[in-house]
Structures are given as C-alpha cells and as structure tokens.
Scaffold this active site. Structure first.
Site, short mmCIF file in Angstrom:
data_model
loop_
_atom_site.label_atom_id
_atom_site.label_comp_id
_atom_site.label_asym_id
_atom_site.label_seq_id
_atom_site.Cartn_x
_atom_site.Cartn_y
_atom_site.Cartn_z
N CYS A 79 0.87 -1.20 0.10
CA CYS A 79 -0.10 -0.19 0.00
C CYS A 79 0.92 1.14 0.12
CB CYS A 79 -0.96 -0.09 1.10
SG CYS A 79 -2.52 1.12 0.67
N HIS A 169 -3.27 -5.27 1.86
CA HIS A 169 -2.49 -5.52 2.91
C HIS A 169 -2.58 -6.62 3.48
CE1 HIS A 169 -2.00 -1.18 3.91
NE2 HIS A 169 -3.30 -1.11 3.44
N GLU A 171 -0.70 -8.20 5.34
CA GLU A 171 -0.40 -7.96 6.99
C GLU A 171 -1.57 -8.01 7.78
OE1 GLU A 171 0.09 -5.86 4.74
OE2 GLU A 171 0.14 -3.67 5.63
N1 GLN Z 1 -3.57 6.27 1.08
C1 GLN Z 1 -2.56 6.08 1.54
C2 GLN Z 1 -1.30 6.73 0.78
O1 GLN Z 1 -1.63 7.63 -0.27
C3 GLN Z 1 -2.02 4.52 1.50
C4 GLN Z 1 -3.01 3.65 2.49
C5 GLN Z 1 -2.56 2.53 3.15
O2 GLN Z 1 -1.20 2.19 3.20
N2 GLN Z 1 -3.33 2.03 3.66
O3 GLN Z 1 -0.19 6.85 1.30
#
Ligand code: GLN
Length: 188
Positions: A79, A169, A171
């Site tokens: 992410c 994710h 995790e």
């Molecule tokens: N929206 C977050 C970003 O732009 C990422 C979200 C996440 O890691 N769950 O960094």
C-alpha cells in the site's frame, strides 16, 4: 535470514507479527544507523506515504534505501510502501524511493470504496483474501514488471526483479502466502 522492517509510521507491527508466525527473524528500522545492520530483505509497510516519505528523507534514509534496493536488496512494499517504491505517482508530484518502474495512482478507489476486502487470484499462489484501505492501483508499468494480481481489471500486485508490491495489506489478514512468496524471493 533476517528482514528489516521500516518502522517510522504505519502498520509495521502487523508485518512483524506475520514474519514471527513464519519464524523469520526481523528488526525495526527507525533511524539511519539501523540501515548498517545486515539484512537479507526489507519491508515497507502500509500507512501514509507522504508521512513515511517525509520521515525517511528527514532521517537521512531515503537515498541509502534506494541504493540498497538498486544493489539488489529484496524489498516488499504494501500500500503506502508500494507508493514509496513507485517511479511515478500519477496524482502526486513527489517521487520517494522510486526504484519500481511503475506509475501508481494514490487513493484510487475514492471515498466511497475506501476500505474493502475481496478474494482474488495471486499468480503462483491461488485465491487469497485481499484487504484494501484507501489503496493505490498500478496505472501503468515499464517492461520487465510482472503483474501478479488484478481486481476488477485493476493491477494490485506486481514484481520487478526482487521488488514485490501489493496495493492490499496481507499483513492484516491471517494468510501467510504472500509473505512466503517474499521469503522465497529473498532466498533465491
Ligand atoms: N492512502 C495512503 C497513501 O496514499 C495509503 C493507504 C495505506 O497504506 N493503507 O499513502
């Protein structure tokens, strides 16, 4: 094998838990001197890419991490970690570590679909649960990037050499298969 986990912001503790369940040794990377420790792989967690990016820069870690990855250190970004590794960010002028030749779109699902879970196919693994939280998607990529998973036609996981990224994710689920995939990448 020992894996370093970037632990300046975000859900690094969940990554550590998964590594622990697989019996993989790990340590936290909180400051530049932590990068001197021997490591076989690196994890960049989910969180807020702008915050993690700013901290890595201020703590003098960004360029060193970039060089280590360019020199072959296997890395797994989830992410925000994916965003930090991207060479280009479609809706952000920043480039952070930038070692992965992909263009990513941040917060690609908008507000209404901020968080959701699906089961989808991951190449070489099969169907796994994927949890998305204000997730990015991979918008485009250069030659050599292998797509590992798509959800509704959007690319949500990819690999380039020893760099692995997921928009979701792993995790936050109880499924260890993507970690095993990364561990295999580290050991080969
Ligand atoms: N929206 C977050 C970003 O732009 C990422 C979200 C996440 O890691 N769950 O960094």
């Amino acid at each position: 094998m020992i894996v370093g986990v970037i632990a300046v912001q975000g859900d690094f503790a969940e990554h550590e838990k998964m590594l622990g369940l697989l019996g993989v040794e790990y340590f936290q990377i909180r400051q530049a001197k932590d990068l001197n420790k021997k490591m076989d792989g690196l994890i960049i967690p989910g969180g807020e890419s702008t915050v993690i990016g700013k901290l890595l820069r201020e703590l003098g870690m960004m360029d060193r991490i970039k060089a280590m990855i360019q020199n072959g250190l296997p890395v797994f970004g989830t992410c925000a970690g994916l965003i930090l590794l991207s060479e280009n960010i479609f809706n952000d002028d920043n480039v952070y570590i930038g070692t992965m030749p992909i263009c990513v779109k941040r917060n690609a699902y908008g507000r209404q679909l901020g968080s959701f879970t699906v089961e989808a196919e991951f190449k070489g693994i099969g169907k796994i649960p994927m949890e998305f939280i204000r997730a990015p998607v991979i918008d485009s990529m250069k030659d050599g990037v292998e797509i590992l998973a798509t959800v509704n036609g959007k690319i949500v996981a990819a690999k380039f050499g020893k760099q692995l990224v997921t928009a979701f994710h792993p995790e936050l689920t109880s499924d260890l298969s993507v970690y095993q995939f990364f561990i295999d990448l580290v050991s080969t």
